[in-house]
Design a protein around this motif. Structure first.
Motif, PDB file in Angstrom:
ATOM      1  N   ALA A 146      47.226   4.645   1.400  1.00 23.33           N
ATOM      2  CA  ALA A 146      45.861   4.307   1.788  1.00 23.33           C
ATOM      3  C   ALA A 146      45.487   4.883   3.152  1.00 23.33           C
ATOM      4  O   ALA A 146      44.313   4.882   3.519  1.00 23.33           O
ATOM      5  CB  ALA A 146      45.683   2.790   1.799  1.00 23.33           C
ATOM      6  N   ILE A 147      46.471   5.359   3.903  1.00 27.45           N
ATOM      7  CA  ILE A 147      46.231   5.947   5.224  1.00 27.45           C
ATOM      8  C   ILE A 147      46.652   7.410   5.175  1.00 27.45           C
ATOM      9  O   ILE A 147      47.793   7.729   4.835  1.00 27.45           O
ATOM     10  CB  ILE A 147      47.025   5.209   6.321  1.00 27.45           C
TER      11      ILE A 147
ATOM     12  N   LYS B  50      41.761  -0.700  -5.457  1.00 21.65           N
ATOM     13  CA  LYS B  50      40.904  -0.994  -6.601  1.00 21.65           C
ATOM     14  C   LYS B  50      39.441  -0.656  -6.301  1.00 21.65           C
ATOM     15  O   LYS B  50      38.702  -0.188  -7.170  1.00 21.65           O
ATOM     16  CB  LYS B  50      41.048  -2.461  -7.005  1.00 21.65           C
ATOM     17  N   LEU B  51      39.023  -0.872  -5.071  1.00 22.43           N
ATOM     18  CA  LEU B  51      37.641  -0.610  -4.705  1.00 22.43           C
ATOM     19  C   LEU B  51      37.343   0.878  -4.567  1.00 22.43           C
ATOM     20  O   LEU B  51      36.247   1.338  -4.909  1.00 22.43           O
ATOM     21  CB  LEU B  51      37.304  -1.328  -3.392  1.00 22.43           C
ATOM     22  N   THR B  52      38.301   1.625  -4.061  1.00 22.25           N
ATOM     23  CA  THR B  52      38.059   3.046  -3.794  1.00 22.25           C
ATOM     24  C   THR B  52      38.281   3.937  -5.007  1.00 22.25           C
ATOM     25  O   THR B  52      37.712   5.029  -5.099  1.00 22.25           O
ATOM     26  CB  THR B  52      38.963   3.533  -2.659  1.00 22.25           C
ATOM     27  N   HIS B  53      39.151   3.503  -5.927  1.00 23.23           N
ATOM     28  CA  HIS B  53      39.489   4.311  -7.106  1.00 23.23           C
ATOM     29  C   HIS B  53      39.942   5.720  -6.707  1.00 23.23           C
ATOM     30  O   HIS B  53      39.658   6.703  -7.397  1.00 23.23           O
ATOM     31  CB  HIS B  53      38.293   4.424  -8.063  1.00 23.23           C
ATOM     32  N   ALA B  54      40.599   5.823  -5.579  1.00 16.24           N
ATOM     33  CA  ALA B  54      41.036   7.136  -5.098  1.00 16.24           C
ATOM     34  C   ALA B  54      42.077   7.714  -6.033  1.00 16.24           C
ATOM     35  O   ALA B  54      43.077   7.073  -6.343  1.00 16.24           O
ATOM     36  CB  ALA B  54      41.593   7.011  -3.676  1.00 16.24           C
ATOM     37  N   GLU B  55      41.878   8.942  -6.472  1.00 14.70           N
ATOM     38  CA  GLU B  55      42.759   9.538  -7.465  1.00 14.70           C
ATOM     39  C   GLU B  55      44.163   9.789  -6.940  1.00 14.70           C
ATOM     40  O   GLU B  55      45.130   9.744  -7.693  1.00 14.70           O
ATOM     41  CB  GLU B  55      42.155  10.858  -7.963  1.00 14.70           C
ATOM     42  N   ARG B  56      44.299  10.079  -5.657  1.00 18.40           N
ATOM     43  CA  ARG B  56      45.617  10.400  -5.126  1.00 18.40           C
ATOM     44  C   ARG B  56      46.466   9.161  -4.894  1.00 18.40           C
ATOM     45  O   ARG B  56      47.661   9.250  -4.645  1.00 18.40           O
ATOM     46  CB  ARG B  56      45.534  11.199  -3.831  1.00 18.40           C
ATOM     47  N   LYS B  57      45.863   7.982  -4.988  1.00 16.83           N
ATOM     48  CA  LYS B  57      46.611   6.769  -4.705  1.00 16.83           C
ATOM     49  C   LYS B  57      47.514   6.415  -5.875  1.00 16.83           C
ATOM     50  O   LYS B  57      47.096   6.397  -7.032  1.00 16.83           O
ATOM     51  CB  LYS B  57      45.648   5.609  -4.430  1.00 16.83           C
ATOM     52  N   ALA B  58      48.763   6.138  -5.576  1.00 17.62           N
ATOM     53  CA  ALA B  58      49.729   5.790  -6.623  1.00 17.62           C
ATOM     54  C   ALA B  58      49.418   4.432  -7.227  1.00 17.62           C
ATOM     55  O   ALA B  58      49.726   4.170  -8.381  1.00 17.62           O
ATOM     56  CB  ALA B  58      51.149   5.793  -6.056  1.00 17.62           C
TER      57      ALA B  58
ATOM     58  N   LEU C  93      52.705  13.178  16.266  1.00 13.64           N
ATOM     59  CA  LEU C  93      53.721  13.926  17.005  1.00 13.64           C
ATOM     60  C   LEU C  93      54.882  13.043  17.424  1.00 13.64           C
ATOM     61  O   LEU C  93      56.043  13.480  17.402  1.00 13.64           O
ATOM     62  CB  LEU C  93      53.088  14.565  18.244  1.00 13.64           C
ATOM     63  N   ILE C  94      54.598  11.796  17.776  1.00  7.89           N
ATOM     64  CA  ILE C  94      55.612  10.925  18.373  1.00  7.89           C
ATOM     65  C   ILE C  94      56.146   9.873  17.403  1.00  7.89           C
ATOM     66  O   ILE C  94      57.360   9.623  17.355  1.00  7.89           O
ATOM     67  CB  ILE C  94      55.039  10.231  19.619  1.00  7.89           C
ATOM     68  N   PHE C  95      55.247   9.283  16.616  1.00  8.74           N
ATOM     69  CA  PHE C  95      55.634   8.130  15.809  1.00  8.74           C
ATOM     70  C   PHE C  95      55.810   8.486  14.340  1.00  8.74           C
ATOM     71  O   PHE C  95      55.207   9.439  13.832  1.00  8.74           O
ATOM     72  CB  PHE C  95      54.581   7.021  15.940  1.00  8.74           C
ATOM     73  N   ASN C  96      56.634   7.677  13.674  1.00  3.80           N
ATOM     74  CA  ASN C  96      56.709   7.753  12.222  1.00  3.80           C
ATOM     75  C   ASN C  96      55.413   7.179  11.652  1.00  3.80           C
ATOM     76  O   ASN C  96      54.955   6.123  12.081  1.00  3.80           O
ATOM     77  CB  ASN C  96      57.908   6.957  11.708  1.00  3.80           C
ATOM     78  N   THR C  97      54.809   7.877  10.713  1.00  3.50           N
ATOM     79  CA  THR C  97      53.506   7.495  10.163  1.00  3.50           C
ATOM     80  C   THR C  97      53.582   7.481   8.639  1.00  3.50           C
ATOM     81  O   THR C  97      54.567   7.964   8.046  1.00  3.50           O
ATOM     82  CB  THR C  97      52.423   8.495  10.595  1.00  3.50           C
ATOM     83  N   PRO C  98      52.554   6.958   7.973  1.00  2.00           N
ATOM     84  CA  PRO C  98      52.559   7.019   6.504  1.00  2.00           C
ATOM     85  C   PRO C  98      52.749   8.428   5.965  1.00  2.00           C
ATOM     86  O   PRO C  98      53.465   8.633   4.984  1.00  2.00           O
ATOM     87  CB  PRO C  98      51.183   6.439   6.145  1.00  2.00           C
ATOM     88  N   SER C  99      52.120   9.412   6.591  1.00  2.00           N
ATOM     89  CA  SER C  99      52.274  10.791   6.129  1.00  2.00           C
ATOM     90  C   SER C  99      53.724  11.248   6.221  1.00  2.00           C
ATOM     91  O   SER C  99      54.284  11.814   5.275  1.00  2.00           O
ATOM     92  CB  SER C  99      51.378  11.723   6.948  1.00  2.00           C
TER      93      SER C  99
ATOM     94  N   GLU D 103      45.773  -4.061   0.645  1.00  3.79           N
ATOM     95  CA  GLU D 103      45.941  -2.701   0.138  1.00  3.79           C
ATOM     96  C   GLU D 103      45.570  -2.626  -1.341  1.00  3.79           C
ATOM     97  O   GLU D 103      44.899  -1.682  -1.784  1.00  3.79           O
ATOM     98  CB  GLU D 103      47.390  -2.243   0.336  1.00  3.79           C
ATOM     99  N   LEU D 104      45.981  -3.618  -2.108  1.00  2.00           N
ATOM    100  CA  LEU D 104      45.650  -3.654  -3.529  1.00  2.00           C
ATOM    101  C   LEU D 104      44.137  -3.693  -3.720  1.00  2.00           C
ATOM    102  O   LEU D 104      43.585  -2.957  -4.562  1.00  2.00           O
ATOM    103  CB  LEU D 104      46.298  -4.877  -4.187  1.00  2.00           C
ATOM    104  N   ALA D 105      43.452  -4.525  -2.946  1.00  2.00           N
ATOM    105  CA  ALA D 105      41.998  -4.613  -3.047  1.00  2.00           C
ATOM    106  C   ALA D 105      41.356  -3.286  -2.669  1.00  2.00           C
ATOM    107  O   ALA D 105      40.411  -2.825  -3.332  1.00  2.00           O
ATOM    108  CB  ALA D 105      41.487  -5.738  -2.144  1.00  2.00           C
ATOM    109  N   TYR D 106      41.865  -2.641  -1.624  1.00  2.00           N
ATOM    110  CA  TYR D 106      41.313  -1.354  -1.187  1.00  2.00           C
ATOM    111  C   TYR D 106      41.461  -0.303  -2.272  1.00  2.00           C
ATOM    112  O   TYR D 106      40.515   0.451  -2.567  1.00  2.00           O
ATOM    113  CB  TYR D 106      42.011  -0.914   0.091  1.00  2.00           C
TER     114      TYR D 106
END
Length: 331
Positions: free
Chosen positions: A181-182, A34-42, A191-197, A29-32
């Motif tokens: 990251a997800i 750093k590679l994506t530089h996604a602004e919303r990522k904490a 609908l059924i499972f607990n998810t990152p969102s 996750e750390l590597a991802y």
């Protein structure tokens, strides 16, 4: 002939087995990020991540030192069982389902009673949200006595070893949902499972998200019991606790709310009812109404944003009424 279904399996400690996976996943996750530089990522903050790892280590140690208390109580209760489901695969599946429901109510109580919040708050104390946050676990859960919620499972016929096993599976499942990251997943899964969102919502301090999405594995419990709130792109989660503690000291993270709670409960001049209120009422409760709990924060938000009244996680138009800031002394 011996009934093989009654032989107690040697259930593995799935949380211990999963530790290498946890470390690999955190690094990935750390590597991802750093590679994506996604602004919303904490992202990661080194001291914060180290604190989470130390909290996880302390949780393992406390389990080794005190785990016999809860297990001993459950084994004592086993003699009073009214049935024995044995150890078939379907018994494990049913036990997992019922224990997940048990976890939902434990988790809901943990956010609505300060006594249990005192041990659970450390999991929410990080202002970052990544896989290392999942390891920020309690050192003091035994002291709250909430393991008694598993006694009904024992009494109806599930062996304590099976309950411990499915509880470990539940904790391992919850690891991967602590990430930004997800994004949102396929609708049937959401609908059924607990998810990152869903779990980002649970960790958020935004007023609409407070006290919601208590699920362990199955989000259906929140949908059934009215505590589900969906993550909105226009109100992205902000993490931490309402009053952040501003420390990376794992001992302060582990014990700060116990100290604060006991200080409140034993201040001079209170009635017994008020002292018990500081121990067992929801976080933010005070005997004179000088503090704000989650309901007050939600109501304040609606007063500032009346167009949001009645949306999931927020009160209706009644919140627009003036807040009563003080309670009657002694109440």
């Amino acid at each position: 002939m011996m009934d093989l279904s009654q032989l107690i399996p040697n259930y593995p400690d799935v949380t211990q087995i999963a530790i290498p996976f946890f470390i690999i996943a955190i690094l990935a996750e750390l590597a991802y990020l750093k590679l994506t530089h996604a602004e919303r990522k904490a992202g990661f903050e080194t001291r914060d991540t180290l604190t989470s790892l130390l909290m996880g280590t302390g949780n393992v140690v406390s389990g080794l030192l005190l785990g016999f208390v809860a297990f001993g109580v459950l084994m004592w209760a086993w003699q009073f069982r009214i049935h024995d489901f044995g150890f078939s695969w379907w018994a494990v599946a049913l036990c997992f389902l019922l224990d997940d429901l048990r976890y939902y109510w434990y988790h809901r109580i943990a956010h609505r009673s300060r006594w249990v919040w005192a041990e659970h708050v450390n999991h929410h104390s990080s202002q970052h949200y990544n896989l290392s946050t999942a390891l920020r676990q309690s050192w003091t859960s035994t002291f709250t006595g909430m393991f008694v919620l598993r006694i009904p499972l024992v009494l109806i016929g599930f062996h304590p070893l099976m309950i411990a096993f499915v509880g470990g599976l539940n904790l391992v499942y919850q690891f991967w949902i602590h990430t930004e990251a997800i994004g949102k997943m396929w609708k049937p899964v959401e609908l059924i499972f607990n998810t990152p969102s869903h779990h980002r919502v649970h960790h958020a301090t935004n007023p609409r998200y407070l006290d919601s999405n208590y699920a362990g594995t199955l989000i259906i419990w929140d949908r059934m019991f009215g505590s589900f709130v969906e993550e909105l792109d226009e109100d992205m989660p902000r993490y931490g606790i309402v009053k952040n503690i501003g420390t990376f000291n794992p001992f302060k993270v582990a014990f700060h709310e116990w100290v604060n709670m006991l200080r409140d409960a034993f201040q001079p001049g209170l009635t017994m009812r008020q002292r018990l209120g500081y121990l067992f009422m929801p976080p933010g409760w005070s005997h004179d109404g000088s503090r704000k709990g989650s309901e007050d924060l939600k109501a304040d938000y609606v007063r500032l944003h009346p167009d949001q009244a009645g949306m999931p996680g927020l009160p209706g138009a009644e919140a627009l009424e003036p807040r009563k800031d003080a309670l009657v002394p002694g109440e």
